[in-house]
Design a protein around this motif. Structure first.
Motif, PDB file in Angstrom:
ATOM      1  N   GLN A  44      14.024   4.298  -3.505  1.00  0.00           N
ATOM      2  CA  GLN A  44      13.026   5.265  -3.947  1.00  0.00           C
ATOM      3  C   GLN A  44      11.764   5.151  -3.101  1.00  0.00           C
ATOM      4  N   ARG A  45      11.024   6.228  -3.043  1.00  0.00           N
ATOM      5  CA  ARG A  45       9.748   6.212  -2.346  1.00  0.00           C
ATOM      6  C   ARG A  45       8.803   5.278  -3.100  1.00  0.00           C
ATOM      7  N   GLU A  46       8.078   4.440  -2.363  1.00  0.00           N
ATOM      8  CA  GLU A  46       7.191   3.477  -3.003  1.00  0.00           C
ATOM      9  C   GLU A  46       5.798   3.528  -2.398  1.00  0.00           C
ATOM     10  N   LEU A  47       4.838   3.133  -3.216  1.00  0.00           N
ATOM     11  CA  LEU A  47       3.454   3.086  -2.785  1.00  0.00           C
ATOM     12  C   LEU A  47       3.258   2.013  -1.719  1.00  0.00           C
ATOM     13  N   VAL A  48       2.552   2.399  -0.661  1.00  0.00           N
ATOM     14  CA  VAL A  48       2.108   1.427   0.329  1.00  0.00           C
ATOM     15  C   VAL A  48       0.621   1.139   0.127  1.00  0.00           C
ATOM     16  N   ALA A  49      -0.187   2.209   0.159  1.00  0.00           N
ATOM     17  CA  ALA A  49      -1.626   2.019   0.002  1.00  0.00           C
ATOM     18  C   ALA A  49      -2.289   3.355  -0.304  1.00  0.00           C
ATOM     19  N   ILE A  50      -3.393   3.293  -1.024  1.00  0.00           N
ATOM     20  CA  ILE A  50      -4.210   4.477  -1.246  1.00  0.00           C
ATOM     21  C   ILE A  50      -5.668   4.123  -0.987  1.00  0.00           C
ATOM     22  N   ILE A  51      -6.437   5.152  -0.658  1.00  0.00           N
ATOM     23  CA  ILE A  51      -7.868   4.991  -0.455  1.00  0.00           C
ATOM     24  C   ILE A  51      -8.560   6.190  -1.095  1.00  0.00           C
ATOM     25  N   THR A  52      -9.556   5.919  -1.913  1.00  0.00           N
ATOM     26  CA  THR A  52     -10.266   6.998  -2.584  1.00  0.00           C
ATOM     27  C   THR A  52     -11.347   7.565  -1.680  1.00  0.00           C
ATOM     28  N   SER A  53     -11.971   8.627  -2.164  1.00  0.00           N
ATOM     29  CA  SER A  53     -13.082   9.213  -1.406  1.00  0.00           C
ATOM     30  C   SER A  53     -14.243   8.238  -1.313  1.00  0.00           C
ATOM     31  N   GLY A  54     -14.307   7.314  -2.252  1.00  0.00           N
ATOM     32  CA  GLY A  54     -15.348   6.301  -2.241  1.00  0.00           C
ATOM     33  C   GLY A  54     -14.943   5.026  -1.539  1.00  0.00           C
ATOM     34  N   TYR A  55     -13.842   5.081  -0.791  1.00  0.00           N
ATOM     35  CA  TYR A  55     -13.345   3.979   0.037  1.00  0.00           C
ATOM     36  C   TYR A  55     -12.771   2.818  -0.769  1.00  0.00           C
ATOM     37  N   LYS A  56     -12.482   3.059  -2.043  1.00  0.00           N
ATOM     38  CA  LYS A  56     -11.795   2.033  -2.822  1.00  0.00           C
ATOM     39  C   LYS A  56     -10.328   2.049  -2.437  1.00  0.00           C
ATOM     40  N   THR A  57      -9.731   0.865  -2.275  1.00  0.00           N
ATOM     41  CA  THR A  57      -8.355   0.782  -1.820  1.00  0.00           C
ATOM     42  C   THR A  57      -7.462   0.083  -2.836  1.00  0.00           C
ATOM     43  N   ASN A  58      -6.171   0.404  -2.748  1.00  0.00           N
ATOM     44  CA  ASN A  58      -5.175  -0.244  -3.579  1.00  0.00           C
ATOM     45  C   ASN A  58      -3.894  -0.341  -2.758  1.00  0.00           C
ATOM     46  N   TYR A  59      -3.179  -1.456  -2.910  1.00  0.00           N
ATOM     47  CA  TYR A  59      -1.997  -1.695  -2.098  1.00  0.00           C
ATOM     48  C   TYR A  59      -0.781  -2.034  -2.946  1.00  0.00           C
ATOM     49  N   GLY A  60       0.379  -1.664  -2.424  1.00  0.00           N
ATOM     50  CA  GLY A  60       1.615  -2.116  -3.033  1.00  0.00           C
ATOM     51  C   GLY A  60       1.772  -3.616  -2.846  1.00  0.00           C
ATOM     52  N   GLU A  61       2.436  -4.249  -3.787  1.00  0.00           N
ATOM     53  CA  GLU A  61       2.569  -5.707  -3.747  1.00  0.00           C
ATOM     54  C   GLU A  61       3.249  -6.181  -2.465  1.00  0.00           C
ATOM     55  N   ALA A  62       4.183  -5.412  -1.966  1.00  0.00           N
ATOM     56  CA  ALA A  62       4.961  -5.844  -0.806  1.00  0.00           C
ATOM     57  C   ALA A  62       4.147  -5.918   0.481  1.00  0.00           C
ATOM     58  N   VAL A  63       2.998  -5.248   0.504  1.00  0.00           N
ATOM     59  CA  VAL A  63       2.226  -5.166   1.752  1.00  0.00           C
ATOM     60  C   VAL A  63       0.845  -5.799   1.657  1.00  0.00           C
ATOM     61  N   LYS A  64       0.485  -6.268   0.494  1.00  0.00           N
ATOM     62  CA  LYS A  64      -0.855  -6.863   0.327  1.00  0.00           C
ATOM     63  C   LYS A  64      -1.068  -8.004   1.312  1.00  0.00           C
ATOM     64  N   GLY A  65      -2.237  -7.982   1.936  1.00  0.00           N
ATOM     65  CA  GLY A  65      -2.580  -9.026   2.892  1.00  0.00           C
ATOM     66  C   GLY A  65      -2.066  -8.778   4.295  1.00  0.00           C
ATOM     67  N   ARG A  66      -1.199  -7.777   4.478  1.00  0.00           N
ATOM     68  CA  ARG A  66      -0.650  -7.480   5.800  1.00  0.00           C
ATOM     69  C   ARG A  66      -1.057  -6.095   6.300  1.00  0.00           C
ATOM     70  N   PHE A  67      -1.210  -5.156   5.396  1.00  0.00           N
ATOM     71  CA  PHE A  67      -1.538  -3.777   5.762  1.00  0.00           C
ATOM     72  C   PHE A  67      -2.965  -3.457   5.338  1.00  0.00           C
ATOM     73  N   THR A  68      -3.608  -2.579   6.097  1.00  0.00           N
ATOM     74  CA  THR A  68      -4.955  -2.133   5.778  1.00  0.00           C
ATOM     75  C   THR A  68      -5.043  -0.624   5.929  1.00  0.00           C
ATOM     76  N   ILE A  69      -5.488   0.039   4.875  1.00  0.00           N
ATOM     77  CA  ILE A  69      -5.707   1.484   4.930  1.00  0.00           C
ATOM     78  C   ILE A  69      -7.185   1.747   5.196  1.00  0.00           C
ATOM     79  N   SER A  70      -7.450   2.752   6.000  1.00  0.00           N
ATOM     80  CA  SER A  70      -8.837   3.123   6.279  1.00  0.00           C
ATOM     81  C   SER A  70      -8.902   4.629   6.513  1.00  0.00           C
ATOM     82  N   ARG A  71     -10.099   5.151   6.576  1.00  0.00           N
ATOM     83  CA  ARG A  71     -10.255   6.589   6.780  1.00  0.00           C
ATOM     84  C   ARG A  71     -11.460   6.856   7.663  1.00  0.00           C
ATOM     85  N   ASP A  72     -11.388   7.959   8.393  1.00  0.00           N
ATOM     86  CA  ASP A  72     -12.495   8.437   9.217  1.00  0.00           C
ATOM     87  C   ASP A  72     -12.749   9.886   8.815  1.00  0.00           C
TER      88      ASP A  72
END
Length: 113
Positions: A44-72
């Motif tokens: 199934q499709r699974e969450l990797v990471a999300i970032i809000t308009s206020g730059y708050k981030t959340n990560y899936g357990e499998a990628v925490k500490g290895r992946f970083t989401i950012s926005r420009d």
């Protein structure tokens, strides 16, 4: 109409890094929550990471500490920096706009052991 175009996927060896990009159009990007999901064959499709308009981030357990989401916001682009890649990270990675529930076409990431 919201358009999301992912890029940056490819083949990498285990332990390597990749950076994915998602260029967005047709939405007010600066006020949009954005996310990355992935789908491996037969799973199934699974969450990797999300970032809000206020730059708050959340990560899936499998990628925490290895992946970083950012926005420009100036470039209407969201990024996913992936480090210490593992073969189990192999999947098609999709970009999404949380408010519009729109999806990109996906970009393949393959991690060889």
């Amino acid at each position: 109409q919201v358009q999301l175009v992912e890029s940056g996927g490819g083949l990498v060896q285990a332990g390597g890094s990749l950076r994915l990009s998602c260029a967005a159009a047709g939405l007010i990007f600066s006020t949009s929550g954005m996310g990355w999901y992935r789908q491996a064959p037969g799973k199934q499709r699974e969450l990797v990471a999300i970032i809000t308009s206020g730059y708050k981030t959340n990560y899936g357990e499998a990628v925490k500490g290895r992946f970083t989401i950012s926005r420009d916001n100036a470039k209407n682009t969201v990024y996913l920096q992936m480090k210490s890649l593992k073969p189990e990270d192999t999947a098609v990675y999709y970009c999404t706009s949380l408010q519009s529930a729109s999806w990109g076409q996906g970009t393949q990431v393959t991690v060889s052991s």
